[in-house]
Write an enzyme that holds these catalytic residues in place. Structure first.
Site, mmCIF file in Angstrom:
data_model
loop_
_atom_site.group_PDB
_atom_site.id
_atom_site.type_symbol
_atom_site.label_atom_id
_atom_site.label_comp_id
_atom_site.label_asym_id
_atom_site.label_seq_id
_atom_site.Cartn_x
_atom_site.Cartn_y
_atom_site.Cartn_z
ATOM 1 N N GLY A 284 -12.412 -4.664 1.637
ATOM 2 C CA GLY A 284 -13.839 -4.331 1.737
ATOM 3 C C GLY A 284 -14.342 -3.482 0.591
ATOM 4 O O GLY A 284 -15.452 -3.700 0.080
ATOM 5 N N ARG B 65 0.823 -1.216 0.000
ATOM 6 C CA ARG B 65 0.000 0.000 0.000
ATOM 7 C C ARG B 65 0.857 1.266 0.000
ATOM 8 O O ARG B 65 0.448 2.281 -0.576
ATOM 9 C CB ARG B 65 -0.960 -0.016 1.186
ATOM 10 C CG ARG B 65 -2.177 -0.908 0.924
ATOM 11 C CD ARG B 65 -3.136 -0.894 2.081
ATOM 12 N NE ARG B 65 -4.407 -1.529 1.718
ATOM 13 C CZ ARG B 65 -5.377 -1.785 2.582
ATOM 14 N NH1 ARG B 65 -5.226 -1.461 3.859
ATOM 15 N NH2 ARG B 65 -6.498 -2.346 2.182
ATOM 16 N N GLY C 201 -8.198 -9.580 0.862
ATOM 17 C CA GLY C 201 -7.054 -10.045 1.642
ATOM 18 C C GLY C 201 -6.703 -11.503 1.402
ATOM 19 O O GLY C 201 -5.556 -11.835 1.077
ATOM 20 N N LYS D 88 -18.458 -18.430 3.716
ATOM 21 C CA LYS D 88 -19.904 -18.345 3.895
ATOM 22 C C LYS D 88 -20.644 -17.636 2.776
ATOM 23 O O LYS D 88 -20.230 -16.580 2.310
ATOM 24 C CB LYS D 88 -20.195 -17.612 5.204
ATOM 25 C CG LYS D 88 -19.811 -18.413 6.430
ATOM 26 C CD LYS D 88 -20.174 -17.651 7.667
ATOM 27 C CE LYS D 88 -20.019 -18.549 8.894
ATOM 28 N NZ LYS D 88 -20.443 -17.840 10.100
#
Ligand code: 3PG
Ligand code: MG
Length: 399
Positions: free
Chosen positions: A381, A40, A358, A201
């Site tokens: 996200g 980053r 990630g 999930k």
């Protein structure tokens, strides 16, 4: 022809002599006081250098961790200053507060060629509340606002959202790169488009699956979430991770995909083990032959052969999530075999490949394929929300 972007870039701004408040995401992992992944930091350098080269004064706004409005020594951006200066190769000054006297003096004392890093914006609770007064205090420090933090653009915070309305605003180089890579992958992609979605999930990826069935030609579902889809079709998954209560939801997604002409690809054969452990005794069986006392930890070779065929026929691929438990030997086999094909197709200029998140990037790094993708997002996200078709507040505020 591509439509004009609704936001400005550094090229549209008069930067000489101007203080450019630049929102960056240098929320990097650290261990024992050392930055363990410089990605980053490296990815914001073009923006900082372009501002410096144009005679502007970069003043960096950033968050670090989640201090929740408290001053925390372990979340000080002062810990990152050295790494940033080393990577940039020119002086980086630090101000111990992002507003108030420290910040004002830091800006006033900044010489040509120097960059100022302001302390963690989240040391003020107003930051995450998108507080207008706090945003005004930040804006008062500069002349221009540049947002280069795509990976924080899913947050409507004072330094990503409110401030953009208070100053002439533009996108930085990394923001531009992220948006154009994502636009190329899902906005106006070359078809066929393959999307790969994995993870534990279904419940955390419902919006994602719902959006992708309308955009992708083939949707490869891997990881624990594939088990939920298999079970919803009446396939016994033994002791595998599975959200049995989401069977109806999974069937709805399958129906929606069929109506949209999107092929949902589930495992055709599976690697099963009785223990959730590295090097557990395992075998490859047909998808409908999972023993009652076993769990599915990876796809099998027949699945990989089919995935290779689909990927070789595609022009664009977007990936968020691994296929199996790639952190545990030998259950990375399916994910790595798929990554081999993606890398080879990309290297041959036959495929545009984009990945983010990630776990996904960790799997790609573990496979040694980071340099073979067309684009790897710095976002977790924000990448997911963008793939879900959501508007990112930090991007919307630039328009
Ligand atoms: C990230 O690391 O995902 C970004 O920096 C955003 O951080 P956050 O999830 O704490 O808002
Ligand atoms: Mg996050």
């Amino acid at each position: 022809m591509t439509a004009a972007k609704p936001w400005k870039t550094l090229d549209d701004m008069e930067l000489a002599g101007k203080v450019v408040l630049t929102r960056v995401d240098i929320n990097v992992p650290m261990d024992a006081g050392r930055v363990t992944d410089m990605t980053r930091i490296e990815r914001i350098l073009p923006t900082v250098r372009d501002i410096l080269a144009a005679g502007g004064k970069p003043v960096l706004l950033a968050h670090f961790g989640r201090p929740k409005g408290e001053v925390r020594a372990d979340m000080s951006l002062g810990l990152i200053r050295d790494a940033l200066e080393g990577a940039l190769g020119s002086p980086v000054k630090f101000a111990a507060n992002c507003i108030g006297a420290d910040a004002k003096h830091g800006v006033a004392d900044l010489a040509d060629g120097e960059t100022l890093l302001l302390e963690n914006t989240r040391f003020h609770a107003e930051e995450t509340k998108n507080d207008a007064m706090f945003a005004a205090s930040l804006a008062a420090l500069g002349d221009i606002y540049c947002n280069d933090a795509f990976s924080a653009a899913h947050r409507a915070h004072a330094s990503t959202e409110a401030i953009a309305r208070l100053l002439p605003a533009c996108a930085g180089r990394l923001m531009q790169a992220e948006l154009s890579a994502l636009e190329g992958a899902l906005g106006a992609p070359e078809r066929p488009v393959v999307a790969v979605v994995g993870g534990a999930k279904v419940s955390t990826k419902l919006d994602l699956l719902g959006n992708l069935v309308g955009k992708a030609d083939h949707l490869i579902i891997g990881g624990g979430m594939a088990n939920t889809f298999l079970a919803a079709q009446g396939v016994s998954v033994g002791k595998s991770l599975c959200e049995h209560d989401l069977a109806d939801t999974a069937r709805d997604i399958l129906a929606k995909a069929e109506a949209a002409g999107c092929e949902i690809i589930l495992p055709r054969d599976i690697t099963v083990a009785r223990e959730f452990a590295a090097n557990a005794a395992h075998e490859i069986v047909a998808v409908d032959a999972c023993p009652d006392d076993a769990m599915i930890l990876d796809v099998g070779s027949e699945t990989n052969a089919y995935l290779a065929e689909v990927i070789k026929g595609a022009k664009t691929l977007i990936m968020n999530g691994p296929l199996g438990v790639f952190e545990m030997e030998p259950f990375q086999t399916g994910t790595f075999a798929m990554l081999d094909v993606i890398a080879a197709q990309t290297d041959a200029d036959a495929l545009v490949s984009v990945a983010g998140g990630g776990d996904t990037v960790a799997a790609i790094n573990a496979a040694g394929k980071a340099d073979n993708f067309s684009y790897i997002s710095t976002a977790g996200g924000a990448f997911l929300e963008w793939m879900e078709g959501k508007t990112l507040p930090g991007v919307a505020a630039l328009a």
